[in-house]
Design a protein around this motif. Structure first.
Motif, mmCIF file in Angstrom:
data_model
loop_
_atom_site.group_PDB
_atom_site.id
_atom_site.type_symbol
_atom_site.label_atom_id
_atom_site.label_comp_id
_atom_site.label_asym_id
_atom_site.label_seq_id
_atom_site.Cartn_x
_atom_site.Cartn_y
_atom_site.Cartn_z
ATOM 1 N N ASN A 111 0.896 -1.200 0.113
ATOM 2 C CA ASN A 111 0.010 0.081 -0.075
ATOM 3 C C ASN A 111 0.982 1.322 -0.146
ATOM 4 N N GLU A 112 2.077 1.074 0.642
ATOM 5 C CA GLU A 112 2.954 2.275 0.816
ATOM 6 C C GLU A 112 4.074 2.351 -0.237
ATOM 7 N N ASN A 113 4.330 1.269 -0.744
ATOM 8 C CA ASN A 113 5.349 1.223 -1.783
ATOM 9 C C ASN A 113 4.963 0.082 -2.649
ATOM 10 N N PRO A 114 4.329 0.279 -3.897
ATOM 11 C CA PRO A 114 3.817 -0.802 -4.534
ATOM 12 C C PRO A 114 5.008 -1.579 -5.543
ATOM 13 N N GLU A 115 6.064 -1.034 -5.543
ATOM 14 C CA GLU A 115 7.101 -1.515 -6.223
ATOM 15 C C GLU A 115 8.545 -1.603 -5.405
ATOM 16 N N PRO A 116 8.219 -2.403 -4.277
ATOM 17 C CA PRO A 116 9.706 -2.159 -3.322
ATOM 18 C C PRO A 116 10.894 -3.046 -4.016
ATOM 19 N N THR A 117 12.102 -2.728 -3.646
ATOM 20 C CA THR A 117 13.174 -3.325 -3.910
ATOM 21 C C THR A 117 13.203 -4.384 -2.910
ATOM 22 N N ASP A 118 14.109 -5.583 -3.070
ATOM 23 C CA ASP A 118 14.286 -6.659 -2.108
ATOM 24 C C ASP A 118 15.000 -5.862 -0.792
ATOM 25 N N GLY A 119 15.559 -4.917 -0.922
ATOM 26 C CA GLY A 119 16.101 -4.505 0.416
ATOM 27 C C GLY A 119 14.993 -3.706 1.280
ATOM 28 N N GLU A 120 14.130 -2.921 0.355
ATOM 29 C CA GLU A 120 12.781 -2.263 0.943
ATOM 30 C C GLU A 120 11.961 -3.421 1.693
ATOM 31 N N ILE A 121 11.892 -4.452 0.914
ATOM 32 C CA ILE A 121 10.954 -5.645 1.514
ATOM 33 C C ILE A 121 11.426 -6.417 2.850
ATOM 34 N N CYS A 132 10.011 -20.604 11.456
ATOM 35 C CA CYS A 132 10.515 -21.798 10.221
ATOM 36 C C CYS A 132 11.577 -21.177 9.092
ATOM 37 N N GLY A 133 11.797 -19.942 9.250
ATOM 38 C CA GLY A 133 12.549 -19.014 8.258
ATOM 39 C C GLY A 133 12.282 -19.211 6.828
ATOM 40 N N THR A 134 11.027 -18.960 6.791
ATOM 41 C CA THR A 134 10.526 -18.853 5.038
ATOM 42 C C THR A 134 10.757 -17.596 4.565
ATOM 43 N N TYR A 135 11.641 -16.835 5.055
ATOM 44 C CA TYR A 135 12.254 -15.458 4.538
ATOM 45 C C TYR A 135 12.307 -15.304 3.010
ATOM 46 N N PRO A 136 12.988 -16.320 2.476
ATOM 47 C CA PRO A 136 13.249 -16.052 0.925
ATOM 48 C C PRO A 136 11.866 -16.315 0.103
ATOM 49 N N ARG A 137 11.107 -17.174 0.665
ATOM 50 C CA ARG A 137 9.611 -17.281 0.094
ATOM 51 C C ARG A 137 8.876 -16.116 0.215
ATOM 52 N N ILE A 138 8.823 -15.371 1.408
ATOM 53 C CA ILE A 138 8.330 -14.373 1.777
ATOM 54 C C ILE A 138 8.519 -13.085 0.822
ATOM 55 N N ILE A 139 9.833 -13.056 0.575
ATOM 56 C CA ILE A 139 10.461 -11.755 -0.237
ATOM 57 C C ILE A 139 9.940 -12.291 -1.616
ATOM 58 N N LYS A 140 9.984 -13.463 -2.282
ATOM 59 C CA LYS A 140 9.605 -13.947 -3.621
ATOM 60 C C LYS A 140 7.982 -13.502 -3.680
ATOM 61 N N ALA A 141 7.166 -13.741 -2.647
ATOM 62 C CA ALA A 141 5.801 -13.649 -2.748
ATOM 63 C C ALA A 141 5.522 -12.310 -2.855
ATOM 64 N N ILE A 142 6.217 -11.330 -1.997
ATOM 65 C CA ILE A 142 5.910 -9.966 -2.155
ATOM 66 C C ILE A 142 6.184 -9.499 -3.423
ATOM 67 N N ARG A 143 7.376 -9.935 -4.001
ATOM 68 C CA ARG A 143 7.666 -9.230 -5.266
ATOM 69 C C ARG A 143 6.593 -9.845 -6.356
ATOM 70 N N LYS A 144 6.028 -10.973 -6.256
ATOM 71 C CA LYS A 144 5.002 -11.428 -7.003
ATOM 72 C C LYS A 144 3.855 -10.781 -6.850
ATOM 73 N N ALA A 145 3.461 -10.457 -5.730
ATOM 74 C CA ALA A 145 2.055 -9.524 -5.514
ATOM 75 C C ALA A 145 2.413 -8.140 -6.025
ATOM 76 N N ALA A 146 3.491 -7.677 -5.879
ATOM 77 C CA ALA A 146 3.874 -6.454 -6.329
ATOM 78 C C ALA A 146 3.731 -6.401 -7.844
ATOM 79 N N GLN A 147 3.848 -7.463 -8.606
ATOM 80 C CA GLN A 147 3.936 -7.313 -10.118
ATOM 81 C C GLN A 147 2.537 -7.641 -10.459
ATOM 82 N N ASN A 148 1.632 -8.328 -9.822
ATOM 83 C CA ASN A 148 0.409 -8.596 -10.067
ATOM 84 C C ASN A 148 -0.612 -7.716 -9.687
ATOM 85 N N ASP A 149 -0.273 -6.712 -8.823
ATOM 86 C CA ASP A 149 -1.312 -5.719 -8.122
ATOM 87 C C ASP A 149 -1.997 -4.942 -9.168
#
Length: 149
Positions: A111-121, A132-149
Motif C-alpha cells: 500500500n505504501e510502496n507498490p514496487e519495493p526493492t528486495d532491500g525495502e522488503i 520456520c525461516g521462510t524469509y526467501p519465500r516471503i520476499i519472493k511472494a511480495i515481489r510476485k504480489a507487487a507485479q500482479n497488483d
C-alpha cells in the motif's frame, strides 16, 4: 466504545486500555490474528489501522476508536488478495502461525510502496519473525504480489 473492524461497526463496553488483540480475539471472536510475544516484537498480531501496520498486542483500543481496523479475516471476502494468492503460489507457510501478521505487513508495505526493492522488503518486514525461516519465500511472494497488483 465504538470500533470499526473489517468495515463493520461494533459498540462494546470496553476498557480503553485493553489491547486491540484481546478485543479481536476475546470480545469479537476474530481469532486469526495471533498472540505471539505480547510486546510488539514478533509481528504475529499485526493488523492494519487506517492502512498502516500496527501491532495489536500493544495498541490500546482507545487508539483505534474512529479508525478503520482490518484483520486478516477482512482482507478477502470473495476473491484472494494478490498477496494471499502470491503466498499460496510461492508456498510460503510452513507452520503458519506467523502468516496472518506477515500477510498484513506485506499488504501495508505494498500500500505504501507498490514496487519495493528486495532491500525495502527486508527492511519493512524485519519486524515480523518467522520461526520456520521462510524469509526467501516471503520476499519472493511480495515481489510476485507487487507485479500482479
Amino acid at each position: 466504545m465504538k470500533v470499526n473492524i473489517n468495515g463493520q461497526d461494533y459498540e462494546q463496553e470496553l476498557d480503553p486500555d485493553m489491547p486491540v488483540l484481546w478485543v479481536l480475539r476475546d470480545v469479537l471472536g476474530l481469532t486469526a490474528t495471533k498472540y505471539g510475544c505480547g510486546i510488539g516484537q514478533c509481528g504475529a498480531c499485526t493488523v492494519l489501522v487506517d492502512g498502516q501496520a500496527m501491532r495489536s498486542c500493544t495498541t490500546k483500543v482507545r487508539f483505534v476508536e474512529d479508525k478503520q481496523v482490518q484483520t486478516i479475516e477482512g482482507v478477502s471476502r470473495e476473491f484472494l488478495h494478490p498477496v494471499q494468492k502470491a503466498w499460496i503460489d510461492e508456498q510460503v507457510p510452513q507452520c503458519g502461525y506467523c502468516q496472518s501478521g506477515q500477510i498484513m505487513s506485506a499488504i501495508a508495505l505494498l500500500n505504501e510502496n507498490p514496487e519495493p526493492t528486495d532491500g525495502e522488503i527486508k527492511s519493512f518486514m524485519s519486524g515480523n519473525i518467522c520461526r520456520c525461516g521462510t524469509y526467501p519465500r516471503i520476499i519472493k511472494a511480495i515481489r510476485k504480489a507487487a507485479q500482479n497488483d
